[in-house]
Design a protein around this motif. Structure first.
Motif, short mmCIF file in Angstrom:
data_model
loop_
_atom_site.label_atom_id
_atom_site.label_comp_id
_atom_site.label_asym_id
_atom_site.label_seq_id
_atom_site.Cartn_x
_atom_site.Cartn_y
_atom_site.Cartn_z
N VAL A 115 -7.79 -6.39 6.53
CA VAL A 115 -7.42 -8.28 6.42
C VAL A 115 -5.76 -7.91 6.69
O VAL A 115 -4.87 -6.69 6.13
N ARG A 116 -5.13 -8.80 7.33
CA ARG A 116 -4.25 -8.29 7.83
C ARG A 116 -3.01 -9.74 6.49
O ARG A 116 -3.22 -10.85 6.57
N PHE A 117 -1.93 -9.35 6.17
CA PHE A 117 -1.08 -9.67 5.28
C PHE A 117 -0.08 -10.68 5.88
O PHE A 117 1.35 -9.31 6.34
N GLU A 118 0.34 -11.56 6.69
CA GLU A 118 1.80 -11.53 7.15
C GLU A 118 1.35 -11.13 8.22
O GLU A 118 0.67 -10.94 9.72
N ASP A 119 2.79 -10.43 8.23
CA ASP A 119 3.29 -10.13 9.84
C ASP A 119 3.47 -8.71 9.67
O ASP A 119 4.74 -7.87 10.18
N SER A 120 3.15 -8.16 8.26
CA SER A 120 3.54 -6.61 7.50
C SER A 120 2.68 -5.91 7.34
O SER A 120 2.96 -4.49 8.04
N TYR A 121 1.42 -6.06 6.88
CA TYR A 121 0.49 -5.06 6.87
C TYR A 121 -0.98 -5.13 7.48
O TYR A 121 -1.15 -6.58 7.19
N ARG A 122 -1.92 -4.45 7.58
CA ARG A 122 -3.10 -4.61 8.11
C ARG A 122 -4.03 -4.05 6.80
O ARG A 122 -3.58 -2.51 5.84
N LEU A 123 -4.42 -4.61 5.78
CA LEU A 123 -5.11 -3.38 4.51
C LEU A 123 -6.60 -3.75 4.50
O LEU A 123 -7.15 -4.70 5.35
N CYS A 124 -7.38 -2.55 4.24
CA CYS A 124 -8.62 -2.59 3.22
C CYS A 124 -8.50 -1.71 1.48
O CYS A 124 -7.85 -0.75 2.19
N TYR A 125 -9.27 -1.53 1.55
CA TYR A 125 -10.33 -0.81 0.23
C TYR A 125 -11.42 -0.41 1.00
O TYR A 125 -12.01 -0.91 1.43
N VAL A 126 -11.61 0.50 0.89
CA VAL A 126 -12.72 1.32 1.08
C VAL A 126 -13.28 2.57 -0.47
O VAL A 126 -12.85 2.80 -1.53
N ARG A 127 -14.67 2.73 -0.18
CA ARG A 127 -15.29 3.75 -0.87
C ARG A 127 -15.77 4.98 -0.66
O ARG A 127 -15.50 4.64 0.82
N GLY A 128 -14.57 6.32 -0.50
CA GLY A 128 -15.23 7.37 -0.11
C GLY A 128 -16.77 7.87 -0.91
O GLY A 128 -17.38 6.72 -1.49
N PRO A 129 -16.44 9.55 -1.36
CA PRO A 129 -17.35 10.05 -1.68
C PRO A 129 -17.77 9.49 -3.48
O PRO A 129 -16.49 9.94 -3.72
N GLU A 130 -19.27 9.41 -3.65
CA GLU A 130 -19.22 9.25 -5.09
C GLU A 130 -18.37 7.55 -5.51
O GLU A 130 -17.78 7.44 -6.93
N GLY A 131 -18.10 7.03 -4.65
CA GLY A 131 -17.34 5.43 -4.63
C GLY A 131 -15.51 5.78 -4.99
O GLY A 131 -15.45 4.79 -5.51
#
Length: 141
Positions: A115-131
């Motif tokens: 997701v893009r937040f305005e002209d400031s950031y590209r963001l996401c949440y990820v789940r790695g090993p074991e969540g």
């Protein structure tokens, strides 16, 4: 802040995941005995730990695998609005490149998109090993 602690079942997989994020393994050891249990309130314990350091050297994550006593609770798949620890957020230079390094380790986006937040950031949440839940942020300015 000295470090953030994360309890895992597979220490090697967690080390590999955080290494792919750019952290460096600072050390791996066994912590055991009554003194350690007095700190945590768990009594006599045996814990294998690995300390991971951020690229700038200022932040650390302590990964812990409890051998004794057994882990008694599991919050690894809790939704992002659950009470307690939520996630660690990492600033990355190139979000797409970071995701490309993490996908072969089984990492999945929590949402279906970055997701893009305005002209400031590209963001996401990820789940790695074991969540393990991790946020990634790429500054656009």
């Amino acid at each position: 802040m000295d470090n953030v602690g994360i309890v895992v079942a597979d220490l090697s997989a967690a080390i590999e995941f955080f290494s792919a994020l750019g952290l460096e393994l600072d050390g791996r050891t066994l912590v055991e005995g009554p003194w350690a249990g007095r700190v945590t309130g768990l009594g006599d314990q045996r814990v294998e730990i690995a300390m991971m350091v951020t690229p700038d050297g200022h932040g650390r994550i302590e990964l812990s695998r409890f051998l004794e006593p057994e882990v008694v609770s599991d919050h690894r798949r809790a939704p992002v609005n659950a009470l307690g620890y939520l996630r660690a957020m990492f600033a990355v230079d190139d979000l797409d490149q970071t995701l490309d390094r993490l996908r072969p380790l089984g990492t999945e986006l929590v949402s279906t998109e970055v997701v893009r937040f305005e002209d400031s950031y590209r963001l996401c949440y990820v789940r790695g090993p074991e969540g393990i839940l991790v946020g990634l942020a790429q500054a656009l300015t």
